[in-house]
Design a protein around this motif. Structure first.
Motif: not given
Ligand code: SF4
Length: 593
Positions: A129-143
Motif C-alpha cells: 500500500a505504501i509503495k503504491g501511495a508513494f512511488r519509489g519511497l524506500p520502505v523499511i520493515i521491522g517488528g
C-alpha cells in the motif's frame, strides 16, 4: 481508526493538523503500525518514534490504516526519508487465527477489542500500500512479524514454507530484534544520502542482494528447504546457532538468483541506553482520539518493564530470537523514577500490577564470564542444566522490589509477569519476598508440561524441580499466613508429546490438586525450534525422528486431559484412555464422572 477531531500536540503526529501544531509541513519518517497508537514504552512503534523524535527527526504514525484505501496512507504526505512498517506487537496471522485456524473475533491491540483493523500478513499488505501511495519511497520493515520471518520459514496457515518476508514484501531493508539503534543509524545514513537498500553493514538488519559478501555462513536455499525437510532443519540449526550478538556470523540464504543476507544481531543495550529509552517523553496513554478501551493497554497501564531478553531458550518461544538471550536490565534509579511517575498519575490508585519482564526474576542476571559469553553457542543458560557460569543472584531483583514498594503512593506492588521457578532454588530471598508481598492471590508459573520427554523437547526444567517449587511455595505461604495459589501454564500438543504421556501429565495434576485455567494449544509460529520440530518431524540437532500430534481429534484429547477437572472434558478423556488402553486410570482422573 483515528478520529481526527481531537489532536493534542504532544502525541506523535497522526494527521496534518497535528503536524501543523508542531510547525511541520513534511515528515522525515512515516511509521505504519498494525496496532492502535498507544504512547507508551511497552509498544514498539511509539517507542521507536519517540527515539527518532528525540534525535531531531520529524516523525508521524499512521495506526491501523485501511490497507485497501490509498488515501489512508497519504494524509501526512510523502515522508522525506522513508516509511517504516510493522505489523504490530504480534504476528498478524497469530493475531487473527486460533491454533485450530479459526478466525478470532477480537484484537486486544485495537480500540473496542475489535477484530479486522489490520490485514492478514500485515507487513506485506502495508508495504504494497505504501509503495503504491508513494512511488519509489524506500520502505523499511521491522517488528515481530518481519523479525521472525526474516529467513525462509514454515507458515502454519499456508501449511507451506514461505520465502523470506523481505522477498515477499519487496521492502528495501529489514530490521530484526528490538532495532532501536539500527533504526537510528539507518535514519542518519539515509539523511546523509544513502539508500536503505544499499545499507549492508549494520547489525540487526537483513537485506536482499545478488552479490552476497564473502565469509558468510551459507544456509540451504529457499528451494532446498522447500523440497527437503532435513535441509529445512539444517537451515534452522545454523541460524539459531549464530544468534550470539558477540560472535554470531552473517548468514546468507539464496532465494532464486538473489540472496537474503542476515547480519549478526545487534549488541545488547547497556543499562544507560535502556534507561534513556524509558526516559523519553511518553504520554503513557492511547491517542486521545480513541473513544474505546484498548485491552492491551489496560493490561499494562499500571505495570513497569524492568528488563528485556530471556536466557531460558524455550523451544516454542520467540523472545530469545527477537530480544536476545542476554538480559538487558534498566538501572534501579530508572525503574524507581517510573514508579514515581506512575504514582503521580491522576488515575493511579496505588497498585502497580506488575514489575517484571519476560521472566520477572531474571532482572539483573548475567553470565559471569565475559569471555565464555562471547563465544557461547548454547541456546539456553538453563537447559539441559543450569550453566555454572550463570550468575543467579537475587540481590538486584529483591532490592528493586523492596525499594519500589517503599516509594510514596504505592500501596501494593505485584509481580504478574511469569516467574522462572527453576531459578528460584538459587533465589531464596526473592522467592520469600515474592510470596510475602508481591503475589495478588495467584502466582503465574509456566512448567508447560510434566512429561520428561516433552520437557526435554521444549528445553524446559524437569518435573522434580516443579515438585520442589510446589513444596516451597506452600511452605512459604504457610510461614506468612497466606493462602495463595498458583496458575500453572501448560501446553497441549507440543511436538514430541504422545497421548499416553499426556495421561501421565493429567495424573500429576490430579495428584498435586492442580487445576489449570487455560491451556495453550501448541501453534507453530514462525521462527521457533518447536515449529521446526512440527514441520520436519525431526530434531535438527540430533537428527532423531519425533512424534507430532497433528490431528484435530488428538489435539482436543490432549487439551481435555490438561483440563481434567472440567465436566465437559470427561468424554474426550475417556476416549484417550480407551485409545491408550489405560482405562484403569479413569478412576483417578474422572472420579465418579
Ligand atoms: S556461558 Fe553459560 S551462562 Fe554464559 S551465556 Fe553461555 S550458557 Fe549462559
Amino acid at each position: 481508526m483515528i478520529n481526527r477531531l481531537k489532536t493534542p500536540e504532544l502525541f506523535i503526529p497522526t494527521c496534518r493538523a497535528e503536524m501543523a501544531a508542531r510547525g511541520w509541513d513534511e515528515l522525515d519518517i512515516l511509521f505504519i503500525s498494525g496496532d492502535a497508537y498507544v504512547d507508551h514504552p511497552a509498544f514498539g512503534v511509539p517507542l521507536l518514534a519517540r527515539l527518532l523524535e528525540s534525535a531531531g527527526y520529524r516523525v508521524g504514525i499512521i495506526a491501523q490504516p485501511d490497507w485497501r484505501d490509498k488515501q489512508a496512507f497519504t494524509g501526512m504526505g510523502r515522508p522525506r526519508l522513508f516509511a517504516a512498517v510493522a505489523a504490530g506487537a504480534m504476528d498478524s496471522m497469530v493475531n487473527h487465527y486460533t491454533a485450530a485456524k479459526k478466525r478470532r473475533n477480537d484484537d486486544a491491540y485495537t480500540p473496542g477489542n475489535r477484530a479486522g483493523a489490520r490485514p492478514n500478513r500485515a507487513v506485506i499488505a502495508y508495504v504494497a500500500a505504501i509503495k503504491g501511495a508513494f512511488r519509489g519511497l524506500p520502505v523499511i520493515i521491522g517488528g515481530i512479524e518481519a523479525s521472525l520471518r526474516r529467513l525462509a520459514h514454515y507458515d502454519y496457515w499456508d501449511d507451506a514454507v514461505r520465502r523470506s518476508i523481505l522477498v515477499d514484501s519487496k521492502a528495501d531493508l529489514l530490521l530484526y530484534g528490538m532495532a532501536e539503534f539500527a533504526l537510528l543509524e539507518v535514519a542518519r545514513r539515509v539523511a546523509g544520502g544513502e539508500l536503505p537498500a544499499q545499507i549492508h553493514d549494520l547489525r540487526g538488519t537483513a537485506y536482499l542482494t545478488s552479490n552476497p559478501p564473502a565469509n558468510v555462513i551459507p544456509l540451504p536455499s529457499f528451494d532446498q528447504v522447500t523440497a527437503d525437510k532435513k535441509a529445512f532443519g539444517e537451515a534452522f540449526r545454523l541460524a539459531e546457532t549464530e544468534q550470539n550478538p558477540f560472535s554470531g556470523r552473517t548468514l546468507a540464504q539464496p532465494h532464486g538468483h538473489r540472496c537474503v543476507v542476515v547480519n549478526p544481531p545487534a549488541l545488547p543495550l547497556t543499562a544507560a541506553e535502556l534507561d534513556k529509552l524509558y526516559a523519553l517523553p511518553f504520554l503513557r496513554r492511547p491517542h486521545s482520539s480513541y473513544c474505546e478501551k484498548i485491552p492491551a493497554y489496560e493490561q499494562i497501564r499500571f505495570s513497569i518493564t524492568t528488563h528485556r531478553g530471556c536466557f531460558g531458550g524455550c523451544a516454542f518461544c520467540a523472545i530469545g530470537m527477537h530480544q536476545g538471550k542476554t538480559i538487558q536490565s534498566r538501572s534501579q534509579q530508572s525503574v524507581l523514577a517510573e514508579v514515581d511517575t506512575l504514582a503521580t498519575a491522576p488515575e493511579f490508585r496505588g497498585t502497580i500490577s506488575d514489575l517484571g519482564g519476560p521472566s520477572a526474576n531474571m532482572y539483573g542476571l548475567s553470565c559471569n564470564d565475559a569471555g565464555a559469553e562471547e563465544k557461547c553457542r548454547r541456546p539456553s543458560c538453563l537447559w539441559p542444566q543450569r550453566c555454572s557460569r550463570l550468575d543467579c543472584s537475587d540481590q538486584a531483583a529483591t532490592k528493586l522490589l523492596a525499594q519500589a514498594q517503599q516509594r510514596p503512593g504505592i500501596k501494593h506492588l505485584f509481580v504478574s509477569s511469569g516467574v522462572r521457578f527453576d531459578l528460584l532454588p538459587q533465589q531464596p530471598a526473592y522467592f520469600q519476598r515474592l510470596i510475602k508481598h508481591h503475589v495478588s492471590g495467584l502466582l503465574k508459573v509456566a512448567p508447560e508440561s510434566f512429561a520428561p520427554a516433552t520437557l526435554q523437547m521444549m528445553r524446559k526444567a524437569q518435573p522434580d524441580l516443579f515438585s520442589w517449587f510446589l513444596k516451597e511455595f506452600h511452605q512459604l505461604n504457610q510461614g506468612c499466613g497466606k493462602r495463595q495459589g498458583i496458575v500453572p501454564y501448560l501446553m497441549a500438543a507440543h511436538p514430541g508429546t504422545t497421548l499416553t504421556q499426556m495421561i501421565d501429565v493429567a495424573l500429576f495434576l490430579v495428584r498435586n490438586k492442580l487445576k489449570v485455567e487455560q491451556v495453550q494449544e501448541f501453534t507453530p509460529t514462525p521462527g521457533t525450534l518447536s515449529t521446526c520440530l512440527y514441520y520436519t518431524d525431526r530434531n535438527p540437532y540430533t537428527g532423531k525422528e519425533i512424534y507430532v500430534p497433528r490431528s484435530r481429534e488428538e489435539r482436543q484429547m490432549q487439551k481435555a486431559l490438561l483440563l481434567w477437572h472440567l465436566p465437559e472434558s470427561a468424554p474426550l478423556i475417556r476416549q484417550a484412555l480407551r485409545i491408550c488402553q489405560r482405562q484403569k486410570d479413569g478412576v483417578e482422573l474422572l472420579g465418579g464422572r
